[in-house]
Design an enzyme around this catalytic site. Structure first.
Site, PDB file in Angstrom:
ATOM      1  N   SER A 119      34.091  43.087 -15.450  1.00 11.94           N
ATOM      2  CA  SER A 119      34.367  41.746 -15.974  1.00 11.94           C
ATOM      3  C   SER A 119      33.755  40.661 -15.112  1.00 11.94           C
ATOM      4  CB  SER A 119      35.874  41.479 -15.929  1.00 11.94           C
ATOM      5  OG  SER A 119      36.551  42.312 -16.777  1.00 11.94           O
ATOM      6  N   HIS A 140      28.990  44.296 -20.766  1.00 11.83           N
ATOM      7  CA  HIS A 140      30.362  43.766 -20.744  1.00 11.83           C
ATOM      8  C   HIS A 140      30.895  43.575 -22.169  1.00 11.83           C
ATOM      9  CE1 HIS A 140      33.223  40.283 -19.428  1.00 11.83           C
ATOM     10  NE2 HIS A 140      33.866  41.418 -19.550  1.00 11.83           N
ATOM     11  N   GLU A 152      28.182  41.039 -23.475  1.00 11.92           N
ATOM     12  CA  GLU A 152      27.437  40.232 -22.504  1.00 11.92           C
ATOM     13  C   GLU A 152      26.617  41.223 -21.678  1.00 11.92           C
ATOM     14  OE1 GLU A 152      30.122  38.351 -19.668  1.00 11.92           O
ATOM     15  OE2 GLU A 152      29.072  36.451 -19.875  1.00 11.92           O
ATOM     16  N   ASN A 190      33.804  35.158 -18.118  1.00 14.35           N
ATOM     17  CA  ASN A 190      35.001  34.999 -17.285  1.00 14.35           C
ATOM     18  C   ASN A 190      34.925  33.840 -16.303  1.00 14.35           C
ATOM     19  OD1 ASN A 190      36.872  36.837 -18.308  1.00 14.35           O
ATOM     20  ND2 ASN A 190      35.579  38.504 -17.548  1.00 14.35           N
TER      21      ASN A 190
HETATM   22  C1  LIG Z   1      38.614  39.946 -19.550  1.00 18.28           C
HETATM   23  C2  LIG Z   1      37.205  40.167 -19.968  1.00 18.28           C
HETATM   24  O1  LIG Z   1      36.412  40.621 -19.162  1.00 18.28           O
HETATM   25  C3  LIG Z   1      36.682  39.795 -21.274  1.00 18.28           C
HETATM   26  C4  LIG Z   1      37.618  39.828 -22.429  1.00 18.28           C
HETATM   27  O2  LIG Z   1      37.688  40.795 -23.138  1.00 18.28           O
HETATM   28  S1  LIG Z   1      38.524  38.452 -22.625  1.00 18.28           S
HETATM   29  C5  LIG Z   1      39.449  38.768 -24.076  1.00 18.28           C
HETATM   30  C6  LIG Z   1      38.616  38.489 -25.299  1.00 18.28           C
HETATM   31  N1  LIG Z   1      39.445  38.703 -26.457  1.00 18.28           N
HETATM   32  C7  LIG Z   1      40.115  37.716 -27.038  1.00 18.28           C
HETATM   33  O3  LIG Z   1      40.005  36.551 -26.668  1.00 18.28           O
HETATM   34  C8  LIG Z   1      41.000  38.143 -28.156  1.00 18.28           C
HETATM   35  C9  LIG Z   1      41.789  36.994 -28.714  1.00 18.28           C
HETATM   36  N2  LIG Z   1      42.618  37.476 -29.816  1.00 18.28           N
HETATM   37  C10 LIG Z   1      42.106  37.696 -31.051  1.00 18.28           C
HETATM   38  O4  LIG Z   1      40.943  37.483 -31.325  1.00 18.28           O
HETATM   39  C11 LIG Z   1      43.078  38.192 -32.081  1.00 18.28           C
HETATM   40  O5  LIG Z   1      44.390  37.856 -31.697  1.00 18.28           O
HETATM   41  C12 LIG Z   1      42.972  39.742 -32.343  1.00 18.28           C
HETATM   42  C13 LIG Z   1      41.609  40.077 -32.916  1.00 18.28           C
HETATM   43  C14 LIG Z   1      43.204  40.548 -31.075  1.00 18.28           C
HETATM   44  C15 LIG Z   1      44.075  40.147 -33.314  1.00 18.28           C
HETATM   45  O6  LIG Z   1      43.888  39.403 -34.462  1.00 18.28           O
HETATM   46  P1  LIG Z   1      45.102  38.927 -35.400  1.00 18.28           P
HETATM   47  O7  LIG Z   1      44.481  38.342 -36.594  1.00 18.28           O
HETATM   48  O8  LIG Z   1      46.020  38.139 -34.578  1.00 18.28           O
HETATM   49  O9  LIG Z   1      45.920  40.235 -35.675  1.00 18.28           O
HETATM   50  P2  LIG Z   1      45.697  41.391 -36.701  1.00 18.28           P
HETATM   51  O10 LIG Z   1      45.662  40.880 -38.099  1.00 18.28           O
HETATM   52  O11 LIG Z   1      46.756  42.372 -36.348  1.00 18.28           O
HETATM   53  O12 LIG Z   1      44.301  42.000 -36.331  1.00 18.28           O
HETATM   54  C16 LIG Z   1      43.072  41.613 -36.881  1.00 18.28           C
HETATM   55  C17 LIG Z   1      42.207  42.844 -36.943  1.00 18.28           C
HETATM   56  O13 LIG Z   1      41.955  43.343 -35.617  1.00 18.28           O
HETATM   57  C18 LIG Z   1      42.385  44.710 -35.515  1.00 18.28           C
HETATM   58  N3  LIG Z   1      42.948  44.895 -34.182  1.00 18.28           N
HETATM   59  C19 LIG Z   1      43.855  44.108 -33.573  1.00 18.28           C
HETATM   60  N4  LIG Z   1      44.116  44.577 -32.343  1.00 18.28           N
HETATM   61  C20 LIG Z   1      43.364  45.684 -32.177  1.00 18.28           C
HETATM   62  C21 LIG Z   1      43.194  46.600 -31.121  1.00 18.28           C
HETATM   63  N5  LIG Z   1      43.845  46.467 -29.945  1.00 18.28           N
HETATM   64  N6  LIG Z   1      42.326  47.634 -31.291  1.00 18.28           N
HETATM   65  C22 LIG Z   1      41.655  47.786 -32.451  1.00 18.28           C
HETATM   66  N7  LIG Z   1      41.766  46.932 -33.487  1.00 18.28           N
HETATM   67  C23 LIG Z   1      42.614  45.900 -33.362  1.00 18.28           C
HETATM   68  C24 LIG Z   1      43.431  44.864 -36.585  1.00 18.28           C
HETATM   69  O14 LIG Z   1      43.521  46.205 -37.005  1.00 18.28           O
HETATM   70  C25 LIG Z   1      42.891  43.981 -37.672  1.00 18.28           C
HETATM   71  O15 LIG Z   1      41.847  44.640 -38.369  1.00 18.28           O
HETATM   72  P3  LIG Z   1      41.769  44.605 -39.950  1.00 18.28           P
HETATM   73  O16 LIG Z   1      42.176  43.229 -40.382  1.00 18.28           O
HETATM   74  O17 LIG Z   1      40.363  44.910 -40.210  1.00 18.28           O
HETATM   75  O18 LIG Z   1      42.713  45.644 -40.332  1.00 18.28           O
HETATM   76  N1  LIG Z   2      41.073  44.296 -20.045  1.00 16.48           N
HETATM   77  C1  LIG Z   2      40.100  43.550 -20.520  1.00 16.48           C
HETATM   78  O1  LIG Z   2      40.335  42.664 -21.357  1.00 16.48           O
HETATM   79  C2  LIG Z   2      38.695  43.787 -20.065  1.00 16.48           C
HETATM   80  C3  LIG Z   2      38.420  44.583 -18.975  1.00 16.48           C
HETATM   81  N2  LIG Z   2      37.121  44.777 -18.593  1.00 16.48           N
HETATM   82  C4  LIG Z   2      36.813  45.622 -17.450  1.00 16.48           C
HETATM   83  O2  LIG Z   2      36.870  46.974 -17.869  1.00 16.48           O
HETATM   84  C5  LIG Z   2      37.304  47.798 -16.779  1.00 16.48           C
HETATM   85  C6  LIG Z   2      38.525  48.588 -17.233  1.00 16.48           C
HETATM   86  O3  LIG Z   2      39.550  47.693 -17.627  1.00 16.48           O
HETATM   87  P1  LIG Z   2      40.761  48.159 -18.563  1.00 16.48           P
HETATM   88  O4  LIG Z   2      40.281  49.185 -19.514  1.00 16.48           O
HETATM   89  O5  LIG Z   2      41.405  46.942 -19.038  1.00 16.48           O
HETATM   90  O6  LIG Z   2      41.700  48.854 -17.462  1.00 16.48           O
HETATM   91  P2  LIG Z   2      42.792  50.025 -17.666  1.00 16.48           P
HETATM   92  O7  LIG Z   2      43.698  49.887 -16.492  1.00 16.48           O
HETATM   93  O8  LIG Z   2      43.343  49.978 -19.046  1.00 16.48           O
HETATM   94  O9  LIG Z   2      41.921  51.357 -17.585  1.00 16.48           O
HETATM   95  C7  LIG Z   2      41.205  51.785 -16.464  1.00 16.48           C
HETATM   96  C8  LIG Z   2      41.158  53.305 -16.536  1.00 16.48           C
HETATM   97  O10 LIG Z   2      40.203  53.801 -15.595  1.00 16.48           O
HETATM   98  C9  LIG Z   2      40.846  54.834 -14.848  1.00 16.48           C
HETATM   99  N3  LIG Z   2      40.186  54.979 -13.550  1.00 16.48           N
HETATM  100  C10 LIG Z   2      40.446  54.310 -12.404  1.00 16.48           C
HETATM  101  N4  LIG Z   2      39.638  54.774 -11.423  1.00 16.48           N
HETATM  102  C11 LIG Z   2      38.873  55.749 -11.971  1.00 16.48           C
HETATM  103  C12 LIG Z   2      37.884  56.646 -11.456  1.00 16.48           C
HETATM  104  N5  LIG Z   2      37.547  56.614 -10.178  1.00 16.48           N
HETATM  105  N6  LIG Z   2      37.300  57.536 -12.322  1.00 16.48           N
HETATM  106  C13 LIG Z   2      37.645  57.587 -13.621  1.00 16.48           C
HETATM  107  N7  LIG Z   2      38.601  56.779 -14.149  1.00 16.48           N
HETATM  108  C14 LIG Z   2      39.211  55.883 -13.340  1.00 16.48           C
HETATM  109  C15 LIG Z   2      42.282  54.379 -14.767  1.00 16.48           C
HETATM  110  O11 LIG Z   2      43.142  55.408 -14.360  1.00 16.48           O
HETATM  111  P3  LIG Z   2      44.503  54.929 -13.538  1.00 16.48           P
HETATM  112  O12 LIG Z   2      45.426  54.393 -14.579  1.00 16.48           O
HETATM  113  O13 LIG Z   2      44.977  56.166 -12.886  1.00 16.48           O
HETATM  114  O14 LIG Z   2      44.080  53.907 -12.524  1.00 16.48           O
HETATM  115  C16 LIG Z   2      42.505  53.935 -16.204  1.00 16.48           C
HETATM  116  O15 LIG Z   2      42.772  55.018 -17.069  1.00 16.48           O
HETATM  117  C17 LIG Z   2      37.542  46.858 -15.587  1.00 16.48           C
HETATM  118  O16 LIG Z   2      36.378  46.803 -14.798  1.00 16.48           O
HETATM  119  C18 LIG Z   2      37.798  45.531 -16.283  1.00 16.48           C
HETATM  120  O17 LIG Z   2      37.495  44.428 -15.471  1.00 16.48           O
HETATM  121  C19 LIG Z   2      36.068  44.251 -19.289  1.00 16.48           C
HETATM  122  C20 LIG Z   2      36.289  43.489 -20.402  1.00 16.48           C
HETATM  123  C21 LIG Z   2      37.629  43.160 -20.854  1.00 16.48           C
END
Ligand SMILES: CC(=O)CC(=O)SCCNC(=O)CCNC(=O)[C@H](O)C(C)(C)COP(=O)(O)OP(=O)(O)OC[C@H]1O[C@@H](n2cnc3c(N)ncnc32)[C@H](O)[C@@H]1OP(=O)(O)O
Ligand SMILES: NC(=O)C1=CN([C@@H]2O[C@H](COP(=O)(O)OP(=O)(O)OC[C@H]3O[C@@H](n4cnc5c(N)ncnc54)[C@H](OP(=O)(O)O)[C@@H]3O)[C@@H](O)[C@H]2O)C=CC1
Length: 283
Positions: A119, A140, A152, A190
């Protein structure tokens, strides 16, 4: 550079989603985690997502079975010995990622691309743990992977155009939209998203409003699909904290200091939706 065989490392929320979309696009996928139970949990999530697609008439039962059959669980990094690309989605920790990439460099074939779903961590530093930095790249995905269109793609300092292009083509095959960015802490996504989430946590910490009110303001006022605290729970509070730490350290600017309340929740093991409790409580 042709990509057919994929290994995904980490069967958590991101790794399982990445494995699912790769299998749906026809790639053969190995889903690697450290323990059998984590692999099985990831496979269970994928099966559930595909079953929902069958229920909604978007795929047949046969298609679901074919897609699932493309995914093989793996508990051994040696299984990377015949893949074309590895997409690492383990925990957001530089030491762990560098150790995984160092080992993969010894195991994966010469031509294999080593991608990270990190991330925020610098791709160049992850790449430096290998002898093939030109083949290391950031891929990403966004959470939830099956739904979100963006990938990304982050070029490390040494990443070649050929590797970038292969990953871009693969992203399009996954029905996602690639966006190219350079290697800076937090990349684009991010660097912009996480300070907003951190500020929302400060707003709660300073008693400006309740968690529900903060989320409601951003949902109804800014049309965000989720409020920032709900989104933080969804991403994982540990991941949010790691990202803020990377921004803070990487830029050396106090505006990125993680909110003490975020630290406290992570220390308590309140990691958000995945642990059952974060800002909100989950069943
Ligand atoms: C941290 C990082 O490094 C980067 C990141 O990822 S940051 C996070 C980026 N993501 C976001 O910002 C997500 C923001 N949230 C959303 O866009 C929406 O709330 C959401 C898409 C998650 C859910 O949407 P919603 O309209 O509130 O709910 P809902 O109607 O239940 O879901 C919409 C669709 O998504 C699907 N869906 C929801 N959650 C899901 C999940 N966890 N896995 C798979 N599919 C999912 C649903 O099945 C539904 O699909 P259909 O309509 O085709 O059946
Ligand atoms: N959450 C998010 O929205 C996003 C996350 N990311 C990135 O994706 C990556 C994973 O995040 P996320 O899936 O949320 O995290 P989770 O905690 O859901 O999953 C991570 C998984 O990797 C396993 N793991 C840890 N170390 C190892 C290893 N050495 N070898 C194999 N598997 C390992 C963990 O096991 P254990 O539980 O035992 O630690 C766990 O099952 C991170 O780098 C995160 O920054 C990117 C985009 C969005």
């Amino acid at each position: 550079m042709e990509i057919n065989k994929v290994m995904v490392i980490g069967a958590g929320q991101m790794g399982s989603g990445i494995a699912q979309v790769c299998a749906q696009a026809g790639f053969a996928v190995k889903l690697n985690d450290m323990k059998e139970e984590f692999c099985q949990k990831g496979l269970g999530v994928i099966a559930k997502n595909l079953a929902r697609n069958v229920e909604k008439g978007r795929m047949t039962e046969e298609e679901k079975t074919t897609i699932l059959a493309r995914i093989t669980p793996s508990l051994d990094l040696q299984d990377a010995s015949n893949v074309d690309i590895v997409i690492e989605a383990a925990v957001e920790n530089m030491e762990i990622k560098r150790s995984i990439f160092g080992r993969l460099d010894e195991i994966a074939p010469q031509h294999a691309i080593l991608a990270s779903n990190t991330s925020s961590l610098p791709i160049t530093e992850i790449a430096a743990a290998t002898t093939r930095p030109e083949k290391v790249i950031g891929m990403h995905f966004m959470n939830p992977v099956p739904v979100m269109k963006l990938v990304e793609i982050i070029r490390g300092l040494a990443t070649t155009d050929e590797v970038y292009q292969a990953v871009e083509e693969m992203t399009v095959k996954l029905s996602k939209t690639p966006v190219e960015v350079n290697d800076f802490p937090g990349f684009v996504s991010n660097r912009i998203l996480m300070p907003m989430i951190n500020e929302a946590i400060y707003t709660l910490y300073e008693g400006v409003a309740t968690k529900e009110a903060i989320d409601e303001v951003m949902k109804l006022g800014m049309n965000h699909p989720m409020g920032p605290l709900q989104l933080a729970d969804f991403i994982g509070l540990d991941t949010c904290l790691y990202i803020m730490e990377v921004l803070h350290e990487g830029f050396g600017d106090s505006k990125y200091r993680p909110c003490p309340l975020l630290r406290k929740y992570v220390s308590a093991g309140w990691l958000g939706k995945k642990s059952g409790r974060g800002f909100y409580i989950y069943e």
